[in-house]
Write an enzyme that holds these catalytic residues in place. Structure first.
Site, PDB file in Angstrom:
ATOM      1  N   HIS A 105       0.851  -1.184  -0.048  1.00 38.06           N
ATOM      2  CA  HIS A 105      -0.025   0.008  -0.006  1.00 38.06           C
ATOM      3  C   HIS A 105       0.774   1.142   0.125  1.00 38.06           C
ATOM      4  O   HIS A 105       1.618   1.241   0.746  1.00 38.06           O
ATOM      5  CB  HIS A 105      -0.957   0.149   1.141  1.00 38.06           C
ATOM      6  CG  HIS A 105      -1.995   1.092   1.364  1.00 38.06           C
ATOM      7  ND1 HIS A 105      -2.961   0.981   0.226  1.00 38.06           N
ATOM      8  CD2 HIS A 105      -1.676   2.223   1.869  1.00 38.06           C
ATOM      9  CE1 HIS A 105      -3.556   2.143   0.639  1.00 38.06           C
ATOM     10  NE2 HIS A 105      -2.885   2.901   1.388  1.00 38.06           N
ATOM     11  N   ASP A 146      -6.830  -3.365   3.289  1.00 41.11           N
ATOM     12  CA  ASP A 146      -5.821  -2.725   3.986  1.00 41.11           C
ATOM     13  C   ASP A 146      -5.854  -3.079   5.566  1.00 41.11           C
ATOM     14  O   ASP A 146      -5.263  -1.977   6.094  1.00 41.11           O
ATOM     15  CB  ASP A 146      -5.883  -1.098   3.713  1.00 41.11           C
ATOM     16  CG  ASP A 146      -5.544  -0.816   2.234  1.00 41.11           C
ATOM     17  OD1 ASP A 146      -5.030  -1.780   1.489  1.00 41.11           O
ATOM     18  OD2 ASP A 146      -6.360   0.071   1.802  1.00 41.11           O
ATOM     19  N   GLU A 175       9.047   1.573  -3.124  1.00 38.02           N
ATOM     20  CA  GLU A 175       8.360   0.358  -3.445  1.00 38.02           C
ATOM     21  C   GLU A 175       9.661  -0.419  -4.077  1.00 38.02           C
ATOM     22  O   GLU A 175       9.586  -1.814  -3.732  1.00 38.02           O
ATOM     23  CB  GLU A 175       7.168   0.518  -4.374  1.00 38.02           C
ATOM     24  CG  GLU A 175       6.166   1.099  -3.462  1.00 38.02           C
ATOM     25  CD  GLU A 175       4.660   1.568  -4.332  1.00 38.02           C
ATOM     26  OE1 GLU A 175       3.772   1.328  -3.603  1.00 38.02           O
ATOM     27  OE2 GLU A 175       5.003   1.595  -5.704  1.00 38.02           O
TER      28      GLU A 175
HETATM   29  C1  GAR Z   1       1.620   1.255  -6.103  1.00 40.70           C
HETATM   30  O1  GAR Z   1       1.881   2.424  -5.699  1.00 40.70           O
HETATM   31  C2  GAR Z   1       0.868   0.352  -5.057  1.00 40.70           C
HETATM   32  O2  GAR Z   1       1.627   0.744  -4.090  1.00 40.70           O
HETATM   33  C3  GAR Z   1      -0.461   0.985  -5.315  1.00 40.70           C
HETATM   34  O3  GAR Z   1      -0.690   1.073  -6.684  1.00 40.70           O
HETATM   35  C4  GAR Z   1       0.448   1.278  -7.443  1.00 40.70           C
HETATM   36  C5  GAR Z   1       0.681   0.342  -8.592  1.00 40.70           C
HETATM   37  O4  GAR Z   1       1.780   0.807  -9.394  1.00 40.70           O
HETATM   38  N1  GAR Z   1      -1.308   0.071  -4.679  1.00 40.70           N
HETATM   39  C6  GAR Z   1      -2.353   0.429  -4.223  1.00 40.70           C
HETATM   40  O5  GAR Z   1      -2.821   1.479  -4.099  1.00 40.70           O
HETATM   41  C7  GAR Z   1      -3.408  -0.586  -3.488  1.00 40.70           C
HETATM   42  N2  GAR Z   1      -4.301  -0.157  -2.672  1.00 40.70           N
HETATM   43  P1  GAR Z   1       2.437  -0.086 -10.512  1.00 40.70           P
HETATM   44  O6  GAR Z   1       1.213  -0.719 -11.270  1.00 40.70           O
HETATM   45  O7  GAR Z   1       3.185   0.775 -11.408  1.00 40.70           O
HETATM   46  O8  GAR Z   1       3.096  -1.291  -9.817  1.00 40.70           O
END
Ligand code: GAR
Length: 190
Positions: A105, A146, A175
């Protein structure tokens, strides 16, 4: 026998790509499958380019989750990683993979979590609230959005001049730096 990971993702898939790349070199763990609930998700193209099997599972098949459970069995999946996955994980999978499904998250839960709080919505809310720090939360999932047990959090500062886009960029760097490594530790300990 190699441990096999499935990644569930709904969108761009930059995290999925980092995770796939990390495990290309790993002798004990591999990403065996990428699953998306959106047919046009860029993550499916990324998986294709990286030579990872991928499947689109339509919305109707996520309700009872049986088709997804069968898919996990077909690919002998040991561990499930959510990376920007924006649908609910069906109970049948939660029961089949206890403590074996993790999510990332893009904020410091329990702040800025819950339904509707995903992706850029989170960073906009963080800036609007005048937060001085944000970060990422890696957690197990349960039946509530979450709210599963937290595994690790990592933090970064939010400057008064930061836009939501600037915050998003910092959070993405966190991340990429940490999610693949935490997954490696969890899967190698199975
Ligand atoms: C990421 O920042 C992840 O943490 C978030 O979506 C993004 C996906 O990026 N997840 C959430 O918000 C889940 N609630 P990506 O498709 O480039 O990996």
């Amino acid at each position: 026998m190699k441990r096999k990971i499935a990644i569930f993702a709904s969108g761009n898939g930059t995290n999925a790509e980092q995770i796939i790349r990390q495990f290309k070199e790993n002798a004990n763990v591999c990403v065996a499958l990428v699953v998306s609930n959106r047919q046009d998700a860029k993550v499916l193209q990324r998986a294709d380019a990286l030579g990872v099997p991928h499947r689109y599972v339509p919305r109707t098949d996520w309700a009872d989750g049986e088709a997804v459970r069968v898919l996990m069995k077909e690919f002998a999946i040991d561990f499930i990683v959510l990376a920007g996955f924006l649908a609910r994980v069906p109970d049948v999978l939660l029961h089949a993979y206890p403590q074996r499904i993790v999510n990332i998250h893009p904020a410091l839960l329990p702040k800025f979590g819950g339904k509707g709080m995903y992706g850029d919505h989170v960073h906009q809310a963080v800036v609007a609230a005048g937060e001085r720090e944000t970060g990422i939360t890696i957690h197990y999932i349960n039946e509530h959005y979450d709210e599963g047990a937290i595994i690790r959090q990592f933090r970064c500062p939010v400057l008064p001049t930061d836009t939501p886009e600037a915050v998003a960029a910092k959070v993405h760097q966190l991340e990429y730096a940490h999610y693949p490594e935490i997954i490696r530790q969890l899967v190698e300990a199975l």
